[in-house]
Design a protein around this motif. Structure first.
Motif, PDB file in Angstrom:
ATOM      1  N   LEU A  93     -11.024 -10.110  -5.585  1.00 46.61           N
ATOM      2  CA  LEU A  93     -10.541 -10.705  -6.832  1.00 46.61           C
ATOM      3  C   LEU A  93      -9.163 -11.327  -6.681  1.00 46.61           C
ATOM      4  O   LEU A  93      -8.769 -12.180  -7.482  1.00 46.61           O
ATOM      5  N   SER A  94      -8.428 -10.910  -5.662  1.00 48.17           N
ATOM      6  CA  SER A  94      -7.107 -11.485  -5.405  1.00 48.17           C
ATOM      7  C   SER A  94      -7.184 -12.736  -4.531  1.00 48.17           C
ATOM      8  O   SER A  94      -6.153 -13.328  -4.197  1.00 48.17           O
ATOM      9  N   GLY A  95      -8.408 -13.118  -4.158  1.00 43.37           N
ATOM     10  CA  GLY A  95      -8.586 -14.314  -3.344  1.00 43.37           C
ATOM     11  C   GLY A  95      -8.201 -14.134  -1.891  1.00 43.37           C
ATOM     12  O   GLY A  95      -7.892 -15.098  -1.193  1.00 43.37           O
ATOM     13  N   LEU A 147      -3.050  -3.987   5.233  1.00 48.98           N
ATOM     14  CA  LEU A 147      -2.725  -2.598   5.575  1.00 48.98           C
ATOM     15  C   LEU A 147      -3.190  -1.689   4.446  1.00 48.98           C
ATOM     16  O   LEU A 147      -2.790  -1.853   3.293  1.00 48.98           O
ATOM     17  N   VAL A 148      -4.063  -0.727   4.784  1.00 48.81           N
ATOM     18  CA  VAL A 148      -4.562   0.242   3.808  1.00 48.81           C
ATOM     19  C   VAL A 148      -3.995   1.607   4.170  1.00 48.81           C
ATOM     20  O   VAL A 148      -4.252   2.123   5.258  1.00 48.81           O
ATOM     21  N   ALA A 149      -3.225   2.189   3.243  1.00 49.97           N
ATOM     22  CA  ALA A 149      -2.601   3.494   3.471  1.00 49.97           C
ATOM     23  C   ALA A 149      -3.404   4.567   2.757  1.00 49.97           C
ATOM     24  O   ALA A 149      -3.494   4.570   1.535  1.00 49.97           O
ATOM     25  N   ALA A 150      -3.990   5.472   3.520  1.00 45.61           N
ATOM     26  CA  ALA A 150      -4.815   6.545   2.952  1.00 45.61           C
ATOM     27  C   ALA A 150      -4.591   7.815   3.758  1.00 45.61           C
ATOM     28  O   ALA A 150      -5.524   8.442   4.251  1.00 45.61           O
ATOM     29  N   ILE A 151      -3.333   8.205   3.881  1.00 45.74           N
ATOM     30  CA  ILE A 151      -2.974   9.312   4.763  1.00 45.74           C
ATOM     31  C   ILE A 151      -2.609  10.578   4.007  1.00 45.74           C
ATOM     32  O   ILE A 151      -2.584  11.668   4.552  1.00 45.74           O
ATOM     33  N   GLY A 152      -2.293  10.444   2.708  1.00 48.96           N
ATOM     34  CA  GLY A 152      -1.983  11.620   1.901  1.00 48.96           C
ATOM     35  C   GLY A 152      -0.590  12.171   2.080  1.00 48.96           C
ATOM     36  O   GLY A 152      -0.353  13.362   1.867  1.00 48.96           O
ATOM     37  N   LYS A 163       4.497  -5.767   8.107  1.00 47.15           N
ATOM     38  CA  LYS A 163       4.764  -7.155   8.476  1.00 47.15           C
ATOM     39  C   LYS A 163       5.086  -7.985   7.242  1.00 47.15           C
ATOM     40  O   LYS A 163       4.555  -7.758   6.159  1.00 47.15           O
ATOM     41  N   GLU A 164       5.943  -8.969   7.408  1.00 39.93           N
ATOM     42  CA  GLU A 164       6.267  -9.895   6.326  1.00 39.93           C
ATOM     43  C   GLU A 164       4.993 -10.554   5.798  1.00 39.93           C
ATOM     44  O   GLU A 164       4.154 -11.013   6.563  1.00 39.93           O
ATOM     45  N   ASN A 165       4.840 -10.560   4.477  1.00 40.95           N
ATOM     46  CA  ASN A 165       3.709 -11.188   3.783  1.00 40.95           C
ATOM     47  C   ASN A 165       2.377 -10.455   3.979  1.00 40.95           C
ATOM     48  O   ASN A 165       1.313 -11.033   3.725  1.00 40.95           O
ATOM     49  N   ALA A 166       2.427  -9.212   4.421  1.00 40.43           N
ATOM     50  CA  ALA A 166       1.192  -8.439   4.546  1.00 40.43           C
ATOM     51  C   ALA A 166       0.654  -8.070   3.166  1.00 40.43           C
ATOM     52  O   ALA A 166       1.394  -7.984   2.185  1.00 40.43           O
ATOM     53  N   ILE A 192       8.688  -7.386   0.691  1.00 42.65           N
ATOM     54  CA  ILE A 192       8.248  -8.084   1.901  1.00 42.65           C
ATOM     55  C   ILE A 192       6.740  -8.316   1.929  1.00 42.65           C
ATOM     56  O   ILE A 192       6.239  -9.056   2.776  1.00 42.65           O
ATOM     57  N   ALA A 193       6.000  -7.690   1.008  1.00 40.54           N
ATOM     58  CA  ALA A 193       4.536  -7.844   0.976  1.00 40.54           C
ATOM     59  C   ALA A 193       4.151  -9.064   0.150  1.00 40.54           C
ATOM     60  O   ALA A 193       4.824  -9.405  -0.829  1.00 40.54           O
ATOM     61  N   SER A 194       3.047  -9.704   0.528  1.00 46.77           N
ATOM     62  CA  SER A 194       2.532 -10.808  -0.296  1.00 46.77           C
ATOM     63  C   SER A 194       1.757 -10.276  -1.485  1.00 46.77           C
ATOM     64  O   SER A 194       1.650 -10.932  -2.520  1.00 46.77           O
ATOM     65  N   ALA A 195       1.200  -9.062  -1.352  1.00 48.91           N
ATOM     66  CA  ALA A 195       0.500  -8.388  -2.432  1.00 48.91           C
ATOM     67  C   ALA A 195       0.551  -6.897  -2.144  1.00 48.91           C
ATOM     68  O   ALA A 195       0.482  -6.475  -0.986  1.00 48.91           O
ATOM     69  N   ILE A 196       0.693  -6.094  -3.206  1.00 46.35           N
ATOM     70  CA  ILE A 196       0.784  -4.646  -3.023  1.00 46.35           C
ATOM     71  C   ILE A 196       0.261  -3.959  -4.282  1.00 46.35           C
ATOM     72  O   ILE A 196       0.449  -4.466  -5.395  1.00 46.35           O
ATOM     73  N   THR A 197      -0.416  -2.833  -4.109  1.00 47.89           N
ATOM     74  CA  THR A 197      -0.933  -2.087  -5.258  1.00 47.89           C
ATOM     75  C   THR A 197       0.035  -0.969  -5.627  1.00 47.89           C
ATOM     76  O   THR A 197       0.566  -0.284  -4.751  1.00 47.89           O
ATOM     77  N   PRO A 198       0.268  -0.754  -6.926  1.00 49.21           N
ATOM     78  CA  PRO A 198       1.134   0.340  -7.364  1.00 49.21           C
ATOM     79  C   PRO A 198       0.372   1.650  -7.456  1.00 49.21           C
ATOM     80  O   PRO A 198      -0.853   1.672  -7.440  1.00 49.21           O
TER      81      PRO A 198
END
Length: 226
Positions: A93-95, A147-152, A163-166, A192-198
């Motif tokens: 959905l974010s293209g 980058l998907v962070a799922a480490i707890g 990385k810049e714009n990740a 520094i991210a191009s998109a990030i989830t809160p």
């Protein structure tokens, strides 16, 4: 409201395994029940694998049964695990197209990390899975376009690991000083991210939406609706 009737069975923590298995067996047989999910983790005296195996795969709306896990592996599935599916829907959905991009998943759980890597692979991403034994972790995460962070671990992913714009997807749900936070140091990574989830409010609502989608799919399968 989405028109799905829900039944909750909140059992005491001392409930025996046989009682849980008996309840699942009765739900498996009921024609008016299309989806079954067992809230994890279970108490230590309960064999989690045995419980998950007892759920009818056609009603397994969490997609944890080995039959459904195997279908995901080969890309011919009915249901997807809700959190990884929610991540992929957010990306779509974010293209953002994973095709040909470097994708790094931090975490290798059966619930998120492994299926997440598989879904990114199905989307033609080049996927690396990192975990507690990974050496030079920051060097690997800094290569990631996605980058998907799922480490707890709260705020484990810091700005020097990105990385810049990740595109950064935070699946973590941790509580620090009474407040929810993710696995990403949001305040310092966001610039520094191009998109990030809160966290909260990012992947969580998508997980619920994907559970509803799986339940609708199960209903259609049981009623031969295309």
């Amino acid at each position: 409201m989405c028109g799905i009737r829900s039944e909750e069975y909140a059992l005491p923590s001392e409930t025996g395994e046989d009682e849980i298995l008996s309840l699942i067996a009765s739900l498996n047989k009921r024609a008016d029940v299309d989806g079954i999910l067992c809230q994890l983790p279970l108490p230590k005296h309960i064999n989690e694998e045995r419980v998950l195996l007892s759920i009818d795969p056609s009603k397994d709306v969490d997609a944890f049964h080995p039959v459904n896990v195997g279908k995901i592996m080969i890309g011919n599935y009915d249901f997807l695990p809700c959190t990884p599916a929610g991540v992929m829907e957010l990306i779509r959905l974010s293209g953002i197209d994973p095709d040909g991009r470097e994708c790094v998943v931090v975490g290798r759980s059966n619930i998120v990390g492994k299926p997440q890597a598989m879904l990114l692979l199905h989307a033609n991403g080049t996927v690396t899975i990192c975990h507690s034994h990974t050496k030079n972790l920051a060097e690997i995460t800094k290569r990631a376009d996605i980058l998907v962070a799922a480490i707890g671990k709260p705020r484990f992913i810091t700005s020097d690991m990105v990385k810049e714009n990740a595109v950064v997807i935070d699946v973590g749900m941790n509580r620090v000083d009474g407040k929810l936070c993710g696995d990403v140091d949001f305040d310092n990574v966001e610039p520094i991210a191009s998109a990030i989830t809160p966290v909260p409010g990012g992947v969580g609502p998508m997980t619920i939406a994907m559970l509803m989608r799986n339940t609708l799919k199960a209903y259609k399968i049981h009623n031969n609706i295309s």
